[in-house]
Design a protein around this motif. Structure first.
Motif, PDB file in Angstrom:
ATOM      1  N   VAL B   2       0.848  -1.180   0.000  1.00 21.24           N
ATOM      2  CA  VAL B   2       0.000   0.000   0.000  1.00 21.24           C
ATOM      3  C   VAL B   2       0.886   1.233   0.000  1.00 21.24           C
ATOM      4  O   VAL B   2       1.810   1.336   0.790  1.00 21.24           O
ATOM      5  CB  VAL B   2      -0.906  -0.002   1.234  1.00 21.24           C
ATOM      6  N   LYS B   4       1.416   5.005   0.817  1.00 21.01           N
ATOM      7  CA  LYS B   4       0.838   6.012   1.702  1.00 21.01           C
ATOM      8  C   LYS B   4       1.323   7.385   1.271  1.00 21.01           C
ATOM      9  O   LYS B   4       2.516   7.598   1.132  1.00 21.01           O
ATOM     10  CB  LYS B   4       1.247   5.753   3.145  1.00 21.01           C
ATOM     11  N   LYS B 147      -2.332   0.104  -4.191  1.00 25.08           N
ATOM     12  CA  LYS B 147      -3.342   0.778  -3.382  1.00 25.08           C
ATOM     13  C   LYS B 147      -2.745   2.030  -2.768  1.00 25.08           C
ATOM     14  O   LYS B 147      -1.563   2.066  -2.441  1.00 25.08           O
ATOM     15  CB  LYS B 147      -3.822  -0.149  -2.272  1.00 25.08           C
ATOM     16  N   VAL B 148      -3.565   3.017  -2.599  1.00 25.13           N
ATOM     17  CA  VAL B 148      -3.075   4.297  -2.095  1.00 25.13           C
ATOM     18  C   VAL B 148      -3.910   4.705  -0.892  1.00 25.13           C
ATOM     19  O   VAL B 148      -5.130   4.601  -0.912  1.00 25.13           O
ATOM     20  CB  VAL B 148      -3.163   5.382  -3.182  1.00 25.13           C
ATOM     21  N   ILE B 149      -3.227   5.106   0.165  1.00 21.58           N
ATOM     22  CA  ILE B 149      -3.909   5.741   1.290  1.00 21.58           C
ATOM     23  C   ILE B 149      -3.486   7.195   1.289  1.00 21.58           C
ATOM     24  O   ILE B 149      -2.300   7.489   1.207  1.00 21.58           O
ATOM     25  CB  ILE B 149      -3.515   5.145   2.641  1.00 21.58           C
ATOM     26  N   VAL B 151      -3.188  10.223   3.638  1.00 20.58           N
ATOM     27  CA  VAL B 151      -3.259  10.640   5.039  1.00 20.58           C
ATOM     28  C   VAL B 151      -3.131  12.147   5.048  1.00 20.58           C
ATOM     29  O   VAL B 151      -2.100  12.690   4.676  1.00 20.58           O
ATOM     30  CB  VAL B 151      -2.148  10.001   5.871  1.00 20.58           C
ATOM     31  N   ALA B 544     -13.517   3.814  -0.280  1.00 20.18           N
ATOM     32  CA  ALA B 544     -12.240   4.497  -0.255  1.00 20.18           C
ATOM     33  C   ALA B 544     -11.628   4.476   1.130  1.00 20.18           C
ATOM     34  O   ALA B 544     -12.254   4.078   2.094  1.00 20.18           O
ATOM     35  CB  ALA B 544     -12.427   5.927  -0.679  1.00 20.18           C
ATOM     36  N   LEU B 545     -10.405   4.916   1.170  1.00 23.79           N
ATOM     37  CA  LEU B 545      -9.766   5.102   2.456  1.00 23.79           C
ATOM     38  C   LEU B 545      -9.062   6.438   2.430  1.00 23.79           C
ATOM     39  O   LEU B 545      -8.149   6.673   1.655  1.00 23.79           O
ATOM     40  CB  LEU B 545      -8.754   4.001   2.731  1.00 23.79           C
ATOM     41  N   LEU B 547      -7.665   9.161   5.386  1.00 19.99           N
ATOM     42  CA  LEU B 547      -7.520   9.333   6.827  1.00 19.99           C
ATOM     43  C   LEU B 547      -7.143  10.761   7.134  1.00 19.99           C
ATOM     44  O   LEU B 547      -6.483  11.431   6.334  1.00 19.99           O
ATOM     45  CB  LEU B 547      -6.416   8.438   7.364  1.00 19.99           C
TER      46      LEU B 547
END
Lengths: 181, 565
Positions: B2, B4, B147-149, B151, B544-545, B547
């Motif tokens: 993932v 970030k 995948k990308v988060i 933040v 989605a994610l 944060l």
């Protein structure tokens, strides 16, 4: 999945809420029952009746006002420091695990554990008072020795759910953990 | 794996441009620090980044492109892709956002080893939700997609918080690389030179990042900083004079040295000297804790002096000193009278106890004589009391703590008779108990062996036994009288000690109250944040994610952050 009823170790019903934000981010919320009005009334009435009895004997009105103060302060103390409304476990793959517990007054205590520190999540047994209970805990890696466990962070400490609830949380946590490692 | 991306909240609505930031090695995450806007010359950007890199010591690089197209700015896709050839990178992020629906699209161009750009697409769609909280979303169509988060963090709070490790920390102790979050904090904190570029500045480059709103107020801070240097020099010079004065030989002679450790004013003086020495040292505070300690010290000294001046203002107004002096002598007289009455009561039959009359009378007369001496001493001193108070009150300009310590010393001097009584009573009682215990051993036919530190049996003569038993009986019957005197005077002494204890407690309270930290807690809680808190910004499951990283005051990060904080 929210249809299943869960109880904590003393038999009170609790509510488990699983939210899946994405394939690698899940949130579990265990909510304990709210403070019942009957309980509050019983405690308040008992303190006030006691105060009235003392007042009847001593004829000192300070007793009555102090009783009111004591109940107010006690209630505030209870909801701010004692009564945990819900506990949340937020598992984010490859980032970490966040454990937070919210008190009834809205105070929130958060602990964040980075993924590089986490060894595993397991269900453990413990002796509690006169019974043996299960609890979920995070095992932390020892930085100097990767195979050893340096410490254990227990989860859902105040709500103490029973095994069926723990297994549910455990399974979905393991899904994320296995993917991210 | 993932990916970030730590994205600053202030860049959510920035114009299109280049993303400047840092790849964190080994963690698959990128920290976006600023967005450089479009009309730019690539050479200048490279030069600027190198310059910033030299200033901050952070490995800055161009991470990718950011586009937020406005009306009439369509068809930039190919241009954005071409940019990646100008700034060669391992990975090239292409984050874009539609103005209307606020969609984030993230495209990652991977540059393979053979130079051929392999491309993976991550599409993110986002519903209109909150304006000020950026979001990122992600489809899961492709199997091997990255995948990308996202933040989101608030740049200012992360920069000012003290979670990142300080440079002077022990680098050899931590052999393993610091944790990811710590590196993020460190990156943001170190890249402060990057944030000096004002958006109104007329330079070749324009960028969006956090910038302070009140730069005008900082003039005062700068002036204060300039002024503090000569002030510190002056202070340290005065301190060196003071320490030279204190180190004169005459002060290290026996009685003076002993006295100075007993007088709380002297103790307070040395304590404050130590404080001032720390404050006036020209070295900057190393580390957060050191800085907090210094700031707390400074604030406590200032508050102390302010309270002291307030006290002085009250004292020297309306002849309060004379009033105090006039009440002090009658008060001492009153205490003496009460003591005399107490002694008279003890010499009779206190609480119905029958004492040994002769010893009782002797002890009572002795103490009465002592009180008499004391009272005449006080009366002899009474003309000077006002002067002493007047000059003692001046010490309040050094701080309330000095006035309080002086008061404590004066109380100790004025109740010296009580202390003497206590010492006499205690010494007598001690002798008596000691004699009784040794005679009790004789009574049982034993004795204390000094060489072996134990009680041995011993055969005494008849005479020895007779005399010993006789003395034991006499001592035993006289014990209640002595014990009573001892008890009463110990209680009296206890009252004085309690009063002095309260004074010392308040002095210590003023000395060590962390007022600065409390002020910081109230007005700038993120400066003292203990950990991080993540909040999921999207409520729709399976979409989605994204944060939001916040600073948690009540929270903590297990292990790595606790070391840093």
């Amino acid at each position: 999945m929210e249809d299943e009823t869960f109880t904590d170790i003393s038999g009170k019903s609790i509510c488990l809420d699983c939210q899946s934000h994405s394939s690698f981010c899940r949130e579990f919320t265990v909510s304990s029952p709210k403070v019942s009005i009957g309980k509050v009334m019983v405690y308040t009435c008992s303190v006030w009746l006691l105060a009235y009895a003392v007042f009847f004997l001593t004829q000192n009105t300070a007793v009555l006002s102090s009783a009111i103060l004591i109940t107010l302060v006690g209630m505030m103390f209870h909801i701010h420091f004692v009564k945990v409304d819900h506990e949340t476990l937020l598992v984010i793959g490859s980032l970490g695990i966040q454990v937070s517990s919210s008190y009834a007054s809205g105070r929130e205590i958060t602990t964040f554990i980075e993924m590089s520190k986490i060894k595993d999540i397991v269900i453990n047994e413990a002796i509690y008072m006169h019974q043996i209970i299960y609890y979920l805990c995070v095992l932390l890696k020892d930085p100097s020795e990767p195979s050893a466990v340096s410490s254990v962070v227990p989860l859902f400490q105040s709500s103490k759910p029973r095994l069926n609830c723990l297994v549910k949380v455990y399974k979905s946590c393991q899904e994320i953990l296995s993917k991210s490692q | 794996m993932v990916l970030k991306i730590f994205f600053p909240q202030c860049c959510n609505r920035a114009d299109s441009g280049l993303l400047v930031g840092r790849w964190i090695a080994g963690h698959d995450s990128a920290v976006v620090l600023a967005v450089i806007h479009y009309p730019f010359i690539p050479g200048q950007v490279k030069q600027y980044i190198q310059q910033m890199q030299a200033q901050s010591g952070v490995e800055l690089s161009v991470l990718g492109s950011w586009s937020l197209p406005k009306e009439g700015q369509e068809g930039m896709e190919s241009f954005l892709r071409d940019l990646s050839t100008i700034f060669p990178q391992e990975r090239w992020l292409q984050i874009s956002r539609q103005m209307g629906k606020m969609g984030f699209t993230c495209e990652i161009l991977n540059r393979g080893q053979n130079g051929k750009a392999a491309q993976r697409r991550v599409k993110k769609e986002k519903k209109e939700e909150e304006v000020d909280s950026g979001e990122a979303e992600k489809d899961e169509e492709e199997e091997d997609e990255e995948k990308v988060i996202f933040v989101h963090y608030e740049q200012r709070k992360v920069m000012l918080s003290q979670l990142h490790p300080i440079e002077s920390g022990d680098p050899d102790l931590k052999t393993d690389p610091p944790s990811e979050l710590r590196q993020v904090f460190q990156t943001v904190a170190l890249s402060q030179p990057l944030f000096f570029l004002d958006k109104y500045d007329d330079g070749p480059l324009k960028s969006t990042h956090w910038q302070s709103e009140g730069r005008e107020a900082s003039i005062i801070v700068e002036l204060l900083k300039q002024a503090s240097v000569p002030l510190c020099l002056l202070l340290s010079w005065m301190l060196s004079m003071w320490t030279w004065l204190c180190s004169i030989r005459i002060f290290s002679l026996y009685p003076l040295r002993f006295l100075s450790t007993k007088l709380s004013t002297c103790v307070q003086l040395s304590y404050r000297t130590e404080h001032m020495r720390t404050l006036s040292s020209p070295k900057a505070a190393a580390g957060h804790t050191q800085f907090m300690r210094k700031a707390n010290m400074l604030v406590s000294v200032l508050v102390d002096v302010a309270l002291g001046v307030l006290l002085m203002w009250w004292l020297y107004r309306d002849e309060h000193i004379a009033m105090l002096a006039n009440t002090l002598v009658p008060a001492a007289d009153h205490v003496a009278k009460e003591l005399e009455q107490l002694l008279q009561w003890l010499m009779g039959a206190p609480a119905g106890l029958k004492m040994n009359r002769a010893l009782d009378q002797v002890l009572g007369r002795f103490f009465l004589y002592h009180i008499h001496l004391w009272i005449s001493y006080i009366h002899l001193m009474s003309p000077f009391i006002e002067g002493i108070l007047w000059y003692g009150g001046l010490s309040a300009c050094l701080g309330l703590t000095f006035a309080l310590s002086l008061l404590s010393d004066m109380v100790a001097l004025f109740t010296f008779h009580i202390y003497c009584f206590y010492v006499y009573g205690a010494r007598l009682y001690c002798l008596k108990i000691y004699g009784l215990s040794s005679l009790w051993r004789l009574f049982r036919g034993k004795k204390w062996n000094v060489l072996r530190q134990r009680v041995d049996s011993c055969s005494y003569d008849l005479d020895q036994l007779f005399i010993g038993t006789l003395l034991f009986t006499v001592l035993l019957f006289l014990l209640p009288t002595t014990a009573l005197y001892y008890l009463v005077f110990t209680l009296l002494r206890l009252v004085v000690v309690l009063f002095q204890g309260v004074l010392h407690l308040s002095v210590d309270f003023i000395n060590s109250f962390p007022l600065f930290a409390i002020g910081l807690r109230v007005f700038r809680p993120y400066r003292l944040a203990e950990g991080v808190k993540f909040r999921v910004l999207c409520d729709e499951p399976g979409v989605a994610l994204h944060l939001l990283m916040e600073r948690a005051f009540d929270g903590r990060v297990v292990q790595p952050m606790e070391e840093a904080a």
